[in-house]
Design an enzyme around this catalytic site. Sequence first.
Site, PDB file in Angstrom:
ATOM      1  N   ASP B 139       0.820  -1.200   0.000  1.00  0.00           N
ATOM      2  CA  ASP B 139       0.000   0.000   0.000  1.00  0.00           C
ATOM      3  C   ASP B 139       0.862   1.262   0.000  1.00  0.00           C
ATOM      4  O   ASP B 139       0.544   2.248  -0.649  1.00  0.00           O
ATOM      5  CB  ASP B 139      -0.934   0.006   1.219  1.00  0.00           C
ATOM      6  CG  ASP B 139      -2.002  -1.069   1.069  1.00  0.00           C
ATOM      7  OD1 ASP B 139      -2.271  -1.469  -0.095  1.00  0.00           O
ATOM      8  OD2 ASP B 139      -2.529  -1.530   2.100  1.00  0.00           O
ATOM      9  N   CYS B 140       1.971   1.211   0.737  1.00  0.00           N
ATOM     10  CA  CYS B 140       2.827   2.409   0.802  1.00  0.00           C
ATOM     11  C   CYS B 140       3.883   2.451  -0.298  1.00  0.00           C
ATOM     12  O   CYS B 140       4.446   3.504  -0.586  1.00  0.00           O
ATOM     13  CB  CYS B 140       3.450   2.538   2.192  1.00  0.00           C
ATOM     14  SG  CYS B 140       4.090   0.998   2.853  1.00  0.00           S
ATOM     15  N   TYR B 141       4.195   1.310  -0.884  1.00  0.00           N
ATOM     16  CA  TYR B 141       5.151   1.239  -2.001  1.00  0.00           C
ATOM     17  C   TYR B 141       4.485   0.509  -3.165  1.00  0.00           C
ATOM     18  O   TYR B 141       4.752  -0.662  -3.405  1.00  0.00           O
ATOM     19  CB  TYR B 141       6.433   0.508  -1.578  1.00  0.00           C
ATOM     20  CG  TYR B 141       7.263   1.282  -0.575  1.00  0.00           C
ATOM     21  CD1 TYR B 141       8.243   2.171  -1.013  1.00  0.00           C
ATOM     22  CD2 TYR B 141       7.060   1.140   0.793  1.00  0.00           C
ATOM     23  CE1 TYR B 141       8.994   2.897  -0.101  1.00  0.00           C
ATOM     24  CE2 TYR B 141       7.804   1.868   1.705  1.00  0.00           C
ATOM     25  CZ  TYR B 141       8.777   2.751   1.246  1.00  0.00           C
ATOM     26  OH  TYR B 141       9.520   3.473   2.133  1.00  0.00           O
TER      27      TYR B 141
END
Lengths: 135, 409
Positions: B139-141
């Site tokens: 989700d963050c990368y």
Amino acid sequence: MATKRLVFNFPPHLIDQPVTYQLITEHNLKINILRARITPREWGRLVVEVSGKKQNLDAGLQFASDLGLDIKPLAQDVQWDAEKCIACTACCSVCPTGALSVTRQDMQVSFDHDKCIACELCIPVCPYEAMQIEF
Amino acid sequence: MAKTIQEINEKIKSGKAVVYTAEEIISVARSKGKKKAAAEVDVVTTGTFAPMCSSGAYFNVGHSNPRIKLGGGSVTLNDIPVYTGFAAVDFFVGATAIPDDDPRNKIHPGKFPYGGGHLIEDLVAGKDAQLLARAYGTDCYPRRKLETWIRLEDMNEAMLFNMRNGYQNYNVAVNLSDRIIYTYMGVLHPNLRNATYCSAGQLSPLLNDPLYRTIGIGTRIFLGGGVGYVVDRGTQHNPDVPRTDRGVPRMGAGTLAVMGDLKQMNARWLRGASFSGYGVTLAVGIGIPVPILDEEMLNYTAVTDNDIVAQVVDYSEAYPNCIPGSLGEVTYAQLKSGSITVKDKKVPTAGLSSYARAREVASTLKNWIAEGSFLLSEPVAPVPSVESGIKFKPLQERPIFNNARVAVD
Ligand code: SF4
Ligand code: SF4
């Protein structure tokens, strides 16, 4: 008829044997010697053009390499790249002619092109691609 | 009279330090006498330039937009696989890494034309490299793929980190078998037709401070043409081996882990190397200054190639099968003369470590110190010496029985 330009490198123990004669008489090959360098107790080198029937040629070369002759296709030229050379001296102990040599005082390495017989022994030995063959 | 490193640094700063290379100091000590030389000389510089396989570099390449988590993904630089088991955009390149599609030794001897060592050399030379990455996406990368050119100057950090360098002495390799062998000690011809060695002898850093009195954690050094540091003892550090009267190990002993900023290094001193039939490595230039604190240190640095011995080892049978023993002891003076005698046979010798380049390292470091641009550092802690009890152990294999989950002794 097949023709090959080859370099025969003779180990010291084969120098006094009539290998070329046997190739001519027993294998029916035509041998034209282009260059030769034979020094007692050292590797000898013959640059030859060999021609004959394909099967004779194959059999003759097999016979010669079984004897211990080192047979290589003729490389036209060997070059030393002074920039790439780190003077590790690894090649100097395999070079049969002293073309690659060490000045013992400062352990610098130099290459004398005139002494080089293009035997290529130094090529796989140099880890830094400083020795190159140009065809 | 004893000196301190601080006093020597004051002299360096005022341009008054007396500096010699580890080769020059031999004749200085002879002509002046050791006592006088010890009083007059402040620093002796050492040097070595040789293949050192346990070398590598870590990088932080910066974050792409959108972000990609290289950590746990797969990344190649010029087709060389790098180790990504770190945070998002950090990775490590090892000197001996080779492309997945390199044929290796399938056609023997393999040529190994390009590997991690060459990649490090190319990056330091300022060349562009191709970075190809695949990641799993989070989700963050979210990004899963990245292909870009990259240069050293584009990266945030680029640090050379070598876990074992500067081996204090090494084997002399020969081949007793009747077939040619291709080793990390070079091409060894059958029946003792050649011998190879790998040490700068009298110029080699740890042979000039054999008991690690001044070289320790935090020592500032010449590394890869720039400035680096000793970070700790190297892997396989093995101080407790037989030594000569002057404390010089008769075989491989101490090692150093070193690091430094790649961006200030020079490709002349970090060279990728291809060993036929063996693999790729990196030749590293290292120079360590030895402060002449007292006569004992002067005496150590005045060591000559005649005083340093190495063991001749067969690499066809003994080395691969860990059979201990030596075929004889030779001096570096003999090794550098071009031939040694092994089993009554005259064997031509060749180096892998460049003595000519070792001299250049030592004299470059000497100039840096003489012109005041390089100060000595006081080690924060010593590297372990003979009395430490540290021993280089072989691996004790313990078989894993079917489906075992817990190890048994
Ligand atoms: S090819 Fe290499 S080894 Fe052979 S003679 Fe020339 S320099 Fe020496
Ligand atoms: S092996 Fe290569 S690098 Fe070493 S001295 Fe010979 S040419 Fe130079």
